[in-house]
Scaffold this active site. Structure first.
Site: not given
Ligand code: GLC
Length: 547
Positions: A98, A200, A251, A325-326
Site C-alpha cells: 500500500d 491510497d 484507489e 477494509h472500508d
Molecule cells: C483510503 C483507505 C482508508 C483510509 C483512507 C485515508 O480510503 O482505504 O482505509 O482511511 O484512504 O488514508
C-alpha cells in the site's frame, strides 16, 4: 498477445491487523500471515495486496504513516516482512504494498519539521494557509472523517489541510523536493522486491489552484482528479516504474469513467488499473451521508457495473471488488446473510470472479464472513465510525438505538473483525483477546469448518478460481449484458476468440425460469446441488459453456 501478469491473476487483500496474530498480543502480524501461506496458495490466487504495515501511531490503522521505511512494531520487523515476501514468491504469489502518499501522519519527521516555523525547510511539503479574515479556517472544506478539513497550529498561527483525520496532514505534491524524496523511497521498496503498489486516494493528490482563504465554491470535490494529477502520475511512472513489470493500482473515489479509461489506457497508462466507488455508493441517496442507507438493488448494481465493464473497453482495465477494509461485508450488503448465506456468498463470488478485470477477494469473503452487530459503540474501533457516532447522536440528535442501527449497517469495522480461522476461542485468530472482538458467528463460520464441508463457500471459491484461470474467455473476454431489464436475473456473457461463457445469477429467493437459449448450454459450475436445466434456484449462480 500475452496479457501482463496482473491481468491474468486473482488478487487477495489482507488487512494485517485482523488476519492472524502469531505472538498472542491480540493484533495480527506479519508472522501470522506467513503462517497462512499454504492456505493462501491453496486458493489459487496470484497476488496479495497488503494493507499498510509501516510505522504508524494508528489513528487510522496504518493509513497514517510516521515512517515509510520502518515496519510497524506491532506487525513485526523487516526480517519478518522479507520472510513473508520470500514465502509468497516461492509460491508464485506477487506482493503488492500500500502506498499512502496523499497524506502522512502528523508524527512523521517531515511534518514535525514542517510545523516548526514558516521558514522551515519542509514547510511547503504540507499545505499551510493563513486563517480567514475572521481567524477561522481558510475555507469550509469538511474532512472525510467529519469536522473541518483544516487544523489550526498555534506554533506558527496557520492552518494545515487534512482531508482525513487531523493526524493525517495532506502532503503537498507541488513541492519538487517532496516528490523527489517520495519517488526515492518508492524505488527503495522496488529494490526490496515488491511487485507493485496499491495507491491510497491517489486522485486527491493534486489540489486545486488558489486553495486558500474564502474559496468555498464547490467544496472538497474540487480536490478530486485535479489538473496536475496526470503530470504527477506520469512523473512517478518515469521515476519509479520505468523498465519494470510492477503493477500500479489506484484507489480513485469520484473518478469519472472516461478519466479512468484514459488513465488506465494500456497504450499509455498512468496507472494500470483503478478502484472506482460507484457501486459501493449505491446504497445511500445522492447528497445524503453514507450512514443514511437506502436499499441496494440488483438492477442498480447491474447497471453500474455493466457501465464500467463496457466503458473501460477497449483499452482500459478495471480492478474488481465487492468488499474491502472500508466497506461492509459483501454478503450482508448485496446478498442475504440469513437463510441464503452460503448461496448468496457463492453467487457474489461468482460475480466477482467472472467479470472482466482483476478481481480482489477481501479476506474472509471466501468463507462468507458477514457484518457484525456489536451491542455498544464501545465495541467499535474505527475513527470514522466513532466520529459518526458523535455526529449522529450530537448534531443529528438521534437516540442511541437509531444511531447504532445505522452504524451496524455501514461501519468499516464490519470488515475488520478478526479472520475466522476456527471455532477455538477468539476465532483461532489469537491466543489473547483481539484488538476488536470477533463476530460471534465464528463458531459456525470459519476456515476449519469450511475446509471440512465440500459445499462451503471456500471450496466453491477454489473451484471458481480454477475455472477462471483455465478459461480464457473468463480472463480476457469481452463482457456483454444479455438482459438489462430482468428484475431478478443478471445474465451476461464473456466472449473472446478463444471461446464464450455465459453467467446466470439469480439475485432472488425464488426459483426463476432460465431463458431457453441458455437452458441448452452445458453447465460448467453451479453453486446449487441439483440444478434444473430450465430454472435457477434461489440465489443460484451458474456458469455455462461452451468454454
Ligand atoms: C483510503 C483507505 C482508508 C483510509 C483512507 C485515508 O480510503 O482505504 O482505509 O482511511 O484512504 O488514508
Amino acid at each position: 498477445m500475452d496479457q501482463p501478469w496482473w491481468k491474468r491473476c486473482v488478487a487477495y487483500q489482507i488487512y494485517p491487523r485482523s488476519f492472524c496474530d502469531s505472538n498472542g498480543d491480540g493484533v495480527g502480524d506479519l508472522r501470522g500471515i506467513t503462517s497462512k501461506l499454504d492456505y493462501l496458495a491453496s486458493l489459487g490466487i496470484g497476488m496479495v495486496w497488503l494493507c499498510p504495515v509501516y510505522a504508524s501511531p494508528n489513528d487510522d490503522n496504518g493509513y497514517d504513516i510516521s515512517d515509510y521505511e520502518a515496519i510497524q512494531p506491532d506487525f513485526g520487523t523487516l526480517e519478518d516482512w522479507i520472510a513473508l515476501r520470500d514465502g509468497l514468491h516461492a509460491r508464485g504469489i506477487r506482493l503488492v504494498m500500500d502506498l499512502v502518499a496523499n497524506h502522512s501522519s502528523d508524527e512523521h519527521a517531515w511534518f514535525v519539521e514542517s510545523r516548526t516555523a514558516k521558514d522551515s525547510g519542509k514547510r511547503d511539503w504540507y499545505i499551510w494557509r493563513p486563517p480567514a479574515a475572521d481567524g477561522g479556517p481558510p475555507n469550509d472544506w469538511q474532512s472525510v472523517f467529519g469536522g473541518p478539513a483544516w487544523e489550526y497550529d498555534a506554533a506558527t498561527g496557520e492552518y494545515y489541510l487534512h482531508l482525513f483525520s487531523k493526524k493525517q496532514p495532506d502532503l503537498n505534491w507541488e513541492s519538487t523536493a517532496f516528490r523527489t524524496e517520495l519517488f526515492a523511497m518508492m524505488r527503495r521498496w522496488v529494490a526490496l522486491g515488491i511487485d507493485g503498489f496499491r495507491m491510497d486516494v491517489i486522485n486527491l493528490i493534486a489540489k486545486p489552484d488558489g486553495l486558500g482563504a474564502g474559496d468555498n465554491e464547490g467544496g472538497m470535490d474540487r480536490a478530486l482528479n485535479g489538473p496536475r494529477m496526470r503530470d504527477y502520475l506520469a512523473e512517478m511512472r518515469r521515476e519509479v516504474f520505468a523498465g519494470t513489470d510492477l503493477v500500479t493500482i489506484g484507489e480513485t473515489p469520484g473518478m469519472p469513467l472516461e478519466l479512468a479509461r484514459e488513465i488506465t489506457d494500456e497504450r499509455a497508462p498512468l496507472l494500470d488499473m483503478q478502484f472506482h466507488f460507484e457501486h459501493v455508493d449505491l446504497d445511500h441517496a445522492p447528497g445524503a451521508s453514507k450512514w443514511d442507507s437506502t436499499p441496494m438493488t440488483m438492477p442498480a448494481l447491474r447497471a453500474t457495473l455493466s457501465r464500467w465493464q463496457d466503458g473501460m473497453e477497449p483499452h482500459g482495465w478495471n480492478s474488481l471488488y465487492l468488499g474491502n477494509h472500508d466497506q461492509p461485508r459483501a454478503v450482508s450488503r448485496y446478498g442475504d446473510d440469513g437463510r441464503y448465506r452460503r448461496e448468496s456468498a457463492t453467487l457474489l463470488m461468482t460475480l466477482l470472479l467472472t467479470l472482466k478485470g482483476t478481481p480482489f477477494i477481501y479476506q474472509g469473503d471466501e468463507i462468507g464472513m458477514a457484518n457484525v452487530a456489536f451491542d455498544s459503540i464501545t465495541d467499535y474501533r474505527d475513527i470514522e465510525t466513532l466520529n459518526a457516532w458523535l455526529w449522529l447522536t450530537g448534531t443529528r440528535g438521534l437516540d442511541a438505538a437509531s444511531a447504532l442501527a445505522m452504524i451496524r449497517k455501514k461501519s468499516r469495522d464490519n470488515a475488520r473483525t478478526p479472520m475466522q480461522w476456527s471455532a477455538a476461542p477468539n476465532a483461532g485468530f489469537s491466543a489473547a483477546a483481539p484488538w476488536i472482538a470477533p463476530n460471534p458467528d465464528y463458531t459456525g463460520h470459519n476456515v476449519a469448518a469450511a475446509e471440512a464441508d465440500p459445499d462451503s463457500v471456500l471450496h466453491y471459491t477454489r473451484r471458481l478460481i480454477a475455472l477462471r484461470q483455465g478459461t480464457p474467455a473468463l480472463r480476457s473476454g469481452r463482457y456483454r449484458l444479455l438482459d438489462a431489464e430482468h428484475p431478478a436475473l443478471w445474465l451476461y456473457e464473456r466472449t473472446s476468440e478463444m471461446g464464450r461463457c455465459v453467467v446466470a445469477l439469480n439475485f432472488s429467493d425464488t426459483t426463476q425460469p432460465l431463458p431457453p437459449a441458455l437452458a441448452e448450454l452445458p453447465c460448467l459450475l453451479t453453486n446449487h446441488h441439483n440444478p434444473a436445466a430450465d430454472t435457477l434456484a434461489a440465489w443460484e449462480a451458474r456458469n455455462l459453456g461452451p468454454a
